[in-house]
Write an enzyme that holds these catalytic residues in place. Structure first.
Site, short mmCIF file in Angstrom:
data_model
loop_
_atom_site.label_atom_id
_atom_site.label_comp_id
_atom_site.label_asym_id
_atom_site.label_seq_id
_atom_site.Cartn_x
_atom_site.Cartn_y
_atom_site.Cartn_z
N GLU A 105 0.84 -1.21 0.00
CA GLU A 105 0.00 0.00 0.00
C GLU A 105 0.87 1.25 0.00
O GLU A 105 0.56 2.24 -0.67
CB GLU A 105 -0.95 -0.03 1.21
CG GLU A 105 -2.01 -1.12 1.04
CD GLU A 105 -2.93 -1.25 2.23
OE1 GLU A 105 -2.41 -1.49 3.35
OE2 GLU A 105 -4.15 -1.11 2.08
N GLU A 125 -4.19 -9.45 3.79
CA GLU A 125 -5.07 -9.12 4.93
C GLU A 125 -6.26 -10.06 5.07
O GLU A 125 -6.71 -10.34 6.19
CB GLU A 125 -5.57 -7.67 4.80
CG GLU A 125 -4.52 -6.61 5.08
CD GLU A 125 -3.52 -6.37 3.95
OE1 GLU A 125 -3.58 -7.06 2.91
OE2 GLU A 125 -2.66 -5.49 4.12
#
Ligand code: NAD
Length: 698
Positions: A105, A125
C-alpha cells in the site's frame, strides 16, 4: 535506527531497516515521515528512493499493534501514504524479496515502482479476516486492473513481479530491475531520470474500470460466498474493489475504511488473528530459552513400518532427510515400503509430485532388520504396536545401539512416556513425538515432554517439526495428551446425546453446521470405532467411576467398526466415504434408550453444540491447570490442526472467550441439572471457576 538516510549526489535513498521484515510499526512510520521531510527540505535532493534492507522491502503492518492505540498513532499508515503521494519530489519504490500488505500500500502511493523479477507482491489481509485498509483495495485495481487486483485481494496470495509486469496495461510496476544486486543503482537512475517530471503521476488519479461492471462483481460475490462460507472478509473485499470502480478515490478510501472497521470487530477476524499468533507461539516453550543449542538431525530411523511408521518416514523423505526403516520381518518391511511407494505414486498420478522428486525421495529410504544399523541415526522414532512390553523391547535395544546424544522418540498415543524413558539409561534423550493419522498429511504434532526430557531435546524436536512442516505443540505426560484427552470427553457427550433422543445424523449435522469438518460419529467411523472400544474396556477397570453411553459398545459388538468394515454409525459403499444413515443403528439406539426407561426428547442444535464444545473447554481448563499444556492458545492450535475444529471460531478456548466464560459455566450448570446427563462431568474445572470469578478469559 529503523530508516537509513543517504544522499547519492541528488537522490535521497531511504532504507527501511527493521528485521525481520521491515514492518511498519509506529517507530518505523515516524522515521519514514522524518526522512521524507528531510529529503524535501534538502535543496540538493531532486528525487527520493524508498527501499528495504535485508529480507524484504516490507512485510506490512506490525500486527502486534492491532487492537492497540499504537496502530492508529500518528503518523499512521494513512498519513504516511498521504505524505508520499503529496511529496514535492518524485518518490520511487525499489522493491525486492517481499512487498506485502501495508508495504504494498505504501509502494502504491509512490510515484514510480521498480521491482526485482522474483519480488513477491501481495495483500494478505484477507487471511486475517480483514481487507487491506490503507488504500490497497482502491489503488491496486487502478494500477493493475480490476480482475487481477481482485484476485490478489480475495486470495491474499502473493504474485511475483515478473508475472505482474506481464498484465496488459498495468501501471503497477514502472520497470523490472535486472537483479537484486543492481536494484538500488537502477532505482536511483530511474529517480534521476524523472526528477523534473511534473505533475507527478499518481495511482490515485488513474481509473479502475471493468467492462462487465455489475455482472462481474455479482459473479465474484457468488464465487467467494461458495468458497469461504464462514468468513465475511472475501465478500467485503469484493465490495471495496467495486467501490474503486464506482467512486472517486477519496470516497472509495472512506468506503474501504468503513468496511475495514466492520471486519476488524468480527469474531472471525479475531479468531484468525488469534490463530496467527497462537501458531507462532506454539513452538516457544516458556522455560526453554530461545537460544538453546540444537542437536544436529541429519539422519532418522523409524522403527515399525505400519500405518504410522510409513507416514512418519515420508515426512522426512519429503524434507530431504535420509530415513532407515526397521522391522522385525522382511515381509513387514516390504509391505511398509510398498505403501510408501503407493502413496507417492498417487501423488505422481495427480501431478503433485515429479518423477525426479519421487526418485530422489525413494533414494533416501533404506531398510533393515538389524538394530546395529541404527547406530548412526541422529533421531530414532518408534512406531511399533501400542503395547508396553513391545515398547520395552524396542527401547532396551535402542539404548544399547544408539549413539550418545541421539534423540529417542516414541509415537505412543496412550502409554506413559516416563515409563518408556525408564527402559533406557538416558531418559533425558527420550521424547514423545505424537503424530496424527495419516502422519504424512496431518499438520499437528504433539511433542511430549517426559519428566526428564532435556531442554535441548525439546528445542530440537520443535525445530525438526518445522523442518517437516508440522505445527508442533508441547504436551506434558498424561493419558491421551492434550488432544485425545479432550476428545474423549467430547465423545462421551456425543453418546449421552444419543441416549437422550438424538440420532447420530442429527448430532453430526449440528456439529458440522457449527463448522466442524466432521461430526463426532462420522469422525469415529473414520478413525475406527474399535479404538474407543478398547479405551473404554481399559477404563472400565482403571476408572469404573467414568460413565459412558452403552451404544458405542453395542455397535462394536456388531462388528461395525466404521469405514474400514463398511459399516459403523453409518453405512459406507465400497471405496466411498459418504456416510449413509442406517435404520438398524437408529433402532438399536432407540431400543437401548427404552431399556433404560428413557423417554426421548427433541434436543435443539444449540444444546448439542454447546454440550460437545463445552466438554472440550472444561477438560482443557483441567489440562491448563495441571500444566499439561503451557498456554491456552496451544490447546486451540491442537484442535484446529488436529481435530477439524472450525477455523473461523479460533479453537475451543478462543470460542469460549467469545461466548464469555460466565455464560459457558452457566450452561454447564444447566447441563449438570439434567438427570440424564452427568453432574460430575459438568463440574466446572477450578481454573474456569476462578477465571469467571475474576471476570477474566482464557
Ligand atoms: P501398526 O500396527 O499399523 O504398525 C505397527 C508396526 O510395528 C507393524 O508394522 C509391526 O510389524 C511393527 N512392529 C511391531 N513390533 C515391532 C518391533 N518390536 N520392532 C519393529 N517393528 C515392530 O500400528 P500404527 O497404527 O502404525 O501405530 C504405531 C504406533 O503409533 C502406536 O504406538 C500407536 O499408538 C501410535 N499412533 C497411532 C495412531 C493411529 O491413528 N493409528 C496415531 C498416533 C499414534
Amino acid at each position: 535506527m529503523t530508516v537509513h538516510y543517504q544522499v547519492h549526489t541528488d537522490v535521497a535513498v531511504l532504507t527501511l531497516d527493521l528485521p525481520p521484515v521491515n514492518s511498519l510499526g509506529l517507530a518505523m512510520r515516524q522515521a519514514l515521515a522524518a526522512g521524507l521531510q528531510r529529503a524535501q527540505d534538502e535543496p540538493q535532493v531532486q528525487a527520493i528512493v524508498l527501499t528495504g534492507a535485508g529480507k524484504a522491502f516490507s512485510g506490512g503492518a506490525d500486527i502486534t499493534e492491532f487492537g492497540h492505540d499504537a496502530a492508529f498513532a500518528e503518523p499512521n499508515l494513512h498519513t504516511l501514504i498521504a505524505m508520499v503521494e503529496g511529496c514535492s519530489k518524485p518518490v520511487v519504490a525499489a522493491l525486492h524479496s517481499v512487498c506485502m500488505g501495508g508495504g504494498l500500500e505504501l509502494a502504491l502511493a509512490c510515484h514510480y515502482r521498480m521491482a526485482t523479477p522474483d519480488c513477491k507482491l501481495g495483500l494478505p489481509e484477507v487471511k486475517l479476516g480483514l481487507l487491506p485498509g490503507a488504500g490497497g483495495t482502491q489503488r491496486l485495481p487502478r494500477a493493475l486492473g480490476v480482475e487481477p487486483a481482485l484476485n490478489m485481494i480475495v486470495s491474499g496470495e502473493p504474485v511475483a513481479a515478473a508475472l505482474l509486469a506481464q498484465v496488459p496495461g498495468q501501471k503497477l510496476l514502472t520497470q523490472l530491475a535486472t537483479s537484486a544486486a543492481t536494484l538500488l543503482d537502477e532505482a536511483v537512475a530511474l529517480a534521476r531520470s524523472v526528477a523534473s517530471v511534473r505533475p507527478l503521476p499518481l495511482v490515485a488519479a488513474l481509473r479502475a474500470r471493468h467492462p462487465q461492471g455489475d455482472a462481474y462483481f455479482q459473479f465474484a460475490r457468488n464465487m467467494v460466498k461458495g468458497m469461504a462460507k464462514h468468513f465475511p472478509a472475501p465478500a467485503k473485499c469484493v465490495d471495496a474493489v467495486q467501490a474503486a470502480t464506482q467512486q472517486k478515490i477519496t470516497d472509495g478510501l472512506a468506503t474501504e475504511r468503513d468496511l475495514f472497521l466492520q471486519l476488524m470487530f468480527t469474531p472471525e477476524s479475531r479468531a484468525l488473528r488469534h490463530l496467527f499468533f497462537a501458531e507462532r507461539a506454539a513452538s516457544k516453550i516458556p522455560d526453554v530459552p530461545a537460544n538453546t543449542p540444537l542437536r544436529a538431525i541429519e539422519s532418522v530411523a523409524v522403527i515399525g513400518a505400519g500405518m504410522m511408521g510409513g507416514g512418519i518416514a515420508m515426512n522426512f523423505l519429503n524434507a530431504g532427510v535420509p530415513v532407515k526403516l526397521l522391522e522385525t520381518k522382511q515381509e513387514a518391511l516390504e509391505r511398509g515400503v510398498a505403501t510408501i511407494r503407493k502413496n507417492y505414486e498417487g501423488q505422481l498420478a495427480k501431478g503433485k509430485l515429479t518423477q525426479d522428486k519421487y526418485a530422489q525421495r525413494m533414494a533416501l529410504l533404506s531398510t533393515t532388520l538389524d538394530y546395529a544399523d541404527l547406530k548412526d541415526a541422529d533421531l530414532v522414532i518408534e512406531a511399533v504396536f501400542e503395547d508396553m512390553a513391545v515398547k520395552q523391547a524396542v527401547f532396551t535395544q535402542l539404548d544399547a545401539v544408539a549413539k550418545p546424544g541421539a534423540i529417542l522418540a516414541s509415537n505412543t498415543s496412550t502409554l506413559d512416556l516416563n515409563q518408556i524413558a525408564a527402559f533406557t539409561q538416558r531418559p533425558q534423550d527420550v521424547v514423545g513425538l505424537h503424530f496424527f493419522s495419516p502422519a504424512n498429511v496431518m499438520k499437528l504434532l504433539e511433542v511430549v515432554r517426559g519428566a526428564k526430557t532435556a531442554n535441548d531435546v525439546l528445542a530440537t524436536a520443535m525445530a525438526v517439526a518445522k523442518k517437516i512442516r508440522k505445527t508442533a505443540v508441547l504436551s506434558g505426560v498424561c493419558d491421551g495428551f492434550i488432544g485425545n484427552r479432550m476428545i474423549e470427553r467430547y465423545s462421551q457427550q456425543a453418546g449421552f446425546l444419543l441416549d437422550e433422543g438424538c440420532t447420530p445424523e442429527q448430532v453430526d449435522k449440528a456439529a458440522e453446521q457449527f463448522g466442524f469438518a466432521m461430526g463426532p460419529f462420522r469422525m469415529s467411523d473414520l478413525a475406527g470405532n474399535d479404538i474407543g472400544w478398547a479405551i473404554r474396556k481399559r477404563r472400565a477397570i482403571e476408572r469404573p467411576d467414568i460413565r459412558y453411553s452403552k451404544t458405542a459398545d453395542l455397535l462394536c459388538e456388531q462388528g461395525r467398526f466404521g469405514q474400514k468394515t463398511g459399516a459403523g454409525w453409518y453405512d459406507y459403499l465400497p471405496g466411498k466415504r459418504n456416510a449413509i444413515p442406517n435404520a438398524d443403528v437408529v433402532a438399536m439406539i432407540a431400543a437401548n434408550r427404552q431399556a433404560q426407561g428413557i423417554t426421548p426428547r427433541q434436543i435443539a442444535d444449540e444444546e448439542i453444540v454447546q454440550r460437545l464444545v463445552f466438554s472440550l473447554v472444561n477438560e482443557a481448563a483441567h489440562i491448563l491447570e495441571e500444566g499439561i499444556a503451557t498456554k491456552a492458545s496451544d490447546i486451540d492450535v491442537v484442535y484446529i490442526f488436529g481435530y477439524g475444529f472450525p477455523v473461523h471460531r479460533g479453537g475451543p478456548l478462543c470460542y469460549a472467550n467469545e461466548v464469555g466464560l460466565f455464560n459457558v459455566v452457566a450452561a454447564m450448570q444447566r447441563f449438570a441439572n439434567n438427570p440424564l446427563d452427568d453432574a460430575a462431568f459438568w463440574q466446572p474445572a477450578p481454573l474456569l471457576q476462578r477465571l469467571v470469578a475474576e471476570g477474566k478469559s482464557f
